[in-house]
Design a protein around this motif. Structure first.
Motif, PDB file in Angstrom:
ATOM      1  N   TYR A 230       0.830  -1.205   0.000  1.00 34.76           N
ATOM      2  CA  TYR A 230       0.000   0.000   0.000  1.00 34.76           C
ATOM      3  C   TYR A 230       0.866   1.257   0.000  1.00 34.76           C
ATOM      4  CZ  TYR A 230      -3.633  -3.321   1.373  1.00 34.76           C
ATOM      5  OH  TYR A 230      -4.493  -4.380   1.417  1.00 34.76           O
ATOM      6  N   ALA A 231       0.252   2.357  -0.369  1.00 38.93           N
ATOM      7  CA  ALA A 231       0.964   3.633  -0.332  1.00 38.93           C
ATOM      8  C   ALA A 231       1.165   4.111   1.103  1.00 38.93           C
ATOM      9  CB  ALA A 231       0.206   4.693  -1.143  1.00 38.93           C
ATOM     10  N   ASP A 232       0.280   3.710   2.016  1.00 37.76           N
ATOM     11  CA  ASP A 232       0.370   4.100   3.422  1.00 37.76           C
ATOM     12  C   ASP A 232      -0.327   3.033   4.252  1.00 37.76           C
ATOM     13  OD1 ASP A 232       0.929   5.616   5.665  1.00 37.76           O
ATOM     14  OD2 ASP A 232      -0.866   6.858   5.487  1.00 37.76           O
ATOM     15  N   GLY A 233       0.045   2.934   5.522  1.00 34.07           N
ATOM     16  CA  GLY A 233      -0.623   2.012   6.427  1.00 34.07           C
ATOM     17  C   GLY A 233      -0.061   0.605   6.446  1.00 34.07           C
ATOM     18  N   ASN A 234       1.047   0.346   5.758  1.00 30.43           N
ATOM     19  CA  ASN A 234       1.597  -1.014   5.685  1.00 30.43           C
ATOM     20  C   ASN A 234       2.033  -1.545   7.049  1.00 30.43           C
ATOM     21  OD1 ASN A 234       1.943  -1.552   2.551  1.00 30.43           O
ATOM     22  ND2 ASN A 234       2.535   0.564   2.933  1.00 30.43           N
ATOM     23  N   GLY A 235       2.702  -0.683   7.838  1.00 25.15           N
ATOM     24  CA  GLY A 235       3.176  -1.136   9.138  1.00 25.15           C
ATOM     25  C   GLY A 235       2.042  -1.537  10.048  1.00 25.15           C
ATOM     26  N   ARG A 236       0.995  -0.704  10.120  1.00 28.52           N
ATOM     27  CA  ARG A 236      -0.118  -0.994  11.027  1.00 28.52           C
ATOM     28  C   ARG A 236      -0.920  -2.206  10.572  1.00 28.52           C
ATOM     29  NH1 ARG A 236      -2.635   4.732  10.632  1.00 28.52           N
ATOM     30  NH2 ARG A 236      -1.238   4.765   8.842  1.00 28.52           N
ATOM     31  N   ILE A 237      -1.187  -2.321   9.270  1.00 28.29           N
ATOM     32  CA  ILE A 237      -1.909  -3.499   8.784  1.00 28.29           C
ATOM     33  C   ILE A 237      -1.038  -4.742   8.927  1.00 28.29           C
ATOM     34  CG2 ILE A 237      -2.755  -4.633   6.683  1.00 28.29           C
ATOM     35  CD1 ILE A 237      -4.790  -2.767   7.833  1.00 28.29           C
ATOM     36  N   GLY A 238       0.245  -4.606   8.638  1.00 29.80           N
ATOM     37  CA  GLY A 238       1.151  -5.752   8.769  1.00 29.80           C
ATOM     38  C   GLY A 238       1.220  -6.262  10.199  1.00 29.80           C
ATOM     39  N   ARG A 239       1.295  -5.345  11.159  1.00 29.85           N
ATOM     40  CA  ARG A 239       1.339  -5.777  12.565  1.00 29.85           C
ATOM     41  C   ARG A 239      -0.013  -6.325  13.017  1.00 29.85           C
ATOM     42  NH1 ARG A 239       4.894  -1.464  12.421  1.00 29.85           N
ATOM     43  NH2 ARG A 239       3.286   0.078  12.910  1.00 29.85           N
ATOM     44  N   ALA A 240      -1.109  -5.777  12.482  1.00 30.09           N
ATOM     45  CA  ALA A 240      -2.431  -6.332  12.806  1.00 30.09           C
ATOM     46  C   ALA A 240      -2.518  -7.785  12.333  1.00 30.09           C
ATOM     47  CB  ALA A 240      -3.531  -5.491  12.169  1.00 30.09           C
ATOM     48  N   LEU A 241      -2.032  -8.066  11.133  1.00 27.24           N
ATOM     49  CA  LEU A 241      -2.044  -9.436  10.628  1.00 27.24           C
ATOM     50  C   LEU A 241      -1.142 -10.342  11.469  1.00 27.24           C
ATOM     51  CD1 LEU A 241      -1.910  -8.661   6.795  1.00 27.24           C
ATOM     52  CD2 LEU A 241      -3.886  -9.511   8.075  1.00 27.24           C
ATOM     53  N   LEU A 242      -0.031  -9.792  11.937  1.00 30.76           N
ATOM     54  CA  LEU A 242       0.861 -10.560  12.810  1.00 30.76           C
ATOM     55  C   LEU A 242       0.160 -10.876  14.129  1.00 30.76           C
ATOM     56  CD1 LEU A 242       3.657 -11.755  13.415  1.00 30.76           C
ATOM     57  CD2 LEU A 242       4.409  -9.454  14.096  1.00 30.76           C
ATOM     58  N   VAL A 243      -0.552  -9.917  14.683  1.00 31.88           N
ATOM     59  CA  VAL A 243      -1.329 -10.148  15.907  1.00 31.88           C
ATOM     60  C   VAL A 243      -2.392 -11.218  15.668  1.00 31.88           C
ATOM     61  CG1 VAL A 243      -3.031  -9.091  17.462  1.00 31.88           C
ATOM     62  CG2 VAL A 243      -0.929  -7.873  16.897  1.00 31.88           C
ATOM     63  N   GLY A 244      -3.052 -11.160  14.512  1.00 36.53           N
ATOM     64  CA  GLY A 244      -4.056 -12.167  14.191  1.00 36.53           C
ATOM     65  C   GLY A 244      -3.473 -13.563  14.138  1.00 36.53           C
ATOM     66  N   ALA A 245      -2.224 -13.670  13.656  1.00 30.66           N
ATOM     67  CA  ALA A 245      -1.571 -14.981  13.565  1.00 30.66           C
ATOM     68  C   ALA A 245      -1.139 -15.502  14.931  1.00 30.66           C
ATOM     69  CB  ALA A 245      -0.359 -14.886  12.638  1.00 30.66           C
ATOM     70  N   LEU A 246      -0.765 -14.597  15.844  1.00 30.24           N
ATOM     71  CA  LEU A 246      -0.209 -15.010  17.128  1.00 30.24           C
ATOM     72  C   LEU A 246      -1.230 -15.000  18.266  1.00 30.24           C
ATOM     73  CD1 LEU A 246       3.161 -13.029  16.929  1.00 30.24           C
ATOM     74  CD2 LEU A 246       2.856 -15.494  16.616  1.00 30.24           C
TER      75      LEU A 246
END
Length: 343
Positions: free
Chosen positions: A181-197
């Motif tokens: 994405y142009a913006d928001g990659n870190g927050r969405i990426g960490r949200a997906l990491l939280v979902g996995a863990l």
């Protein structure tokens, strides 16, 4: 000693005048066989407090800094006049986290969560996969024409590999390397990491921010070990946060039955205006609320706005505050919490 977990290094592809990253496909990477003790633990419940702490600290990594009470107010009373734009951005991050925990946002379907994140911070034009080149530090993300195929490969990796800390870390690093994405990659990426863990990771990553960025760079050079160890430490810390936010034990000694009934309500809604925290027509609960104010278990966290004054229930909010680091080396809250929890 770092356990070296090798991955193919990111290559360079020249697109016009730019030398852009070309991450390797990872869908067919073999399982490493490396496990951590909590890989065998059933998925843990992340309650409101843990998800809020995650959203606040993930946003702080990106330079969006609001108090835990402002974030909670933006989630619980989003239309209230004292909610700020930054508060709305963190609330949107909170919803991305809860979407990931519910399985609504996944590596194969996260665009709706990202759209909501962008609308929450009033940048809907950034929604959808990027069509421009992006540079993050010394990393030039893959050319836009590469994004779709790389994301398909990443989704295949997550669906075909075991749910382990190692694979969650690899998926996160690949997502941040692709930077879809142009913006928001870190927050969405960490949200997906939280979902996995099933545990908040950003409180630890915020405290270890330089190491986090270095570990992502090491991954692109072919060594995933530092990032895996960092994610494992973040998850271990996050499981403790899950327990602490679920197990808040306030001082109930000497409280009247009216106040005890209010306490039960405040665990579900610990921040808000008085009329939202207790029913306006209940003299009994209103008396209990006033008793908690007199006992300094409930405090005003905004200017005096009459019935629209914002209050916080301290036993819960101070737990959030302690678990959501500010990004500084250390913070002691005695004597300064009144400033730190204002909306």
């Amino acid at each position: 000693m770092t356990t070296i977990i090798s991955v193919p290094p990111t290559l360079v592809e020249r697109v016009g005048p730019l030398a852009t990253a070309l991450p390797p496909a990872i869908a067919r990477l073999p399982e490493t066989g490396i496990t951590y003790p909590f890989d065998r633990v059933p998925p843990q419940r992340m309650g409101f407090g843990a998800a809020l702490v995650e959203a606040v600290t993930s946003s702080r990594i990106e330079g969006i800094d609001v108090s835990v009470t402002q974030a909670a107010l933006a989630i619980l009373q989003p239309r209230y006049a004292l909610v700020t734009d930054a508060g709305r951005a963190v609330a949107a991050n909170f919803h991305a986290v809860t979407d990931a925990l519910a399985g609504v946002a996944r590596y194969d379907d996260h665009r709706a969560a990202h759209d909501r994140l962008m609308k929450g911070q009033h940048t809907p034009a950034f929604a959808g996969f990027r069509e421009t080149f992006v540079r993050v530090g010394d990393h030039v993300a893959p050319a836009p024409r590469r994004v779709w195929e790389l994301m398909v490969d990443l989704a295949e990796f997550t669906s075909s590999h075991q749910s382990t800390v190692v694979n969650a870390a690899l998926a996160h690093a690949q997502f941040e390397t692709i930077h879809p994405y142009a913006d928001g990659n870190g927050r969405i990426g960490r949200a997906l990491l939280v979902g996995a863990l099933g545990a908040p990771v950003s409180p630890w990553l915020l405290m270890e921010r330089p190491s986090y960025y270095d570990a992502l760079r090491d991954y692109r050079l072919g060594d995933a070990g530092p990032l895996v160890e960092l994610v494992a430490a973040a998850a271990d810390h996050g499981f403790d946060i899950n327990e602490e936010t679920d197990d808040c034990q306030p001082d109930l000694d000497g409280l009247s039955e009216e106040a005890l009934d209010v306490v039960a309500r405040l665990h579900e809604r610990p921040v808000g205006t008085r009329r939202r925290m207790v029913p306006a027509g209940s003299k009994r609960l209103s008396a209990g609320f006033s008793e908690l104010i007199a006992r300094e278990q409930v405090v005003a966290v905004s200017d005096d706005c009459g019935l629209d004054t914002v209050y916080a229930y301290l036993p819960v909010v101070l737990t959030w505050l302690r678990l959501a680091p500010t990004g500084r080396v250390q913070t002691h809250y005695s004597g300064k919490w009144k400033r730190e929890i204002r909306v």
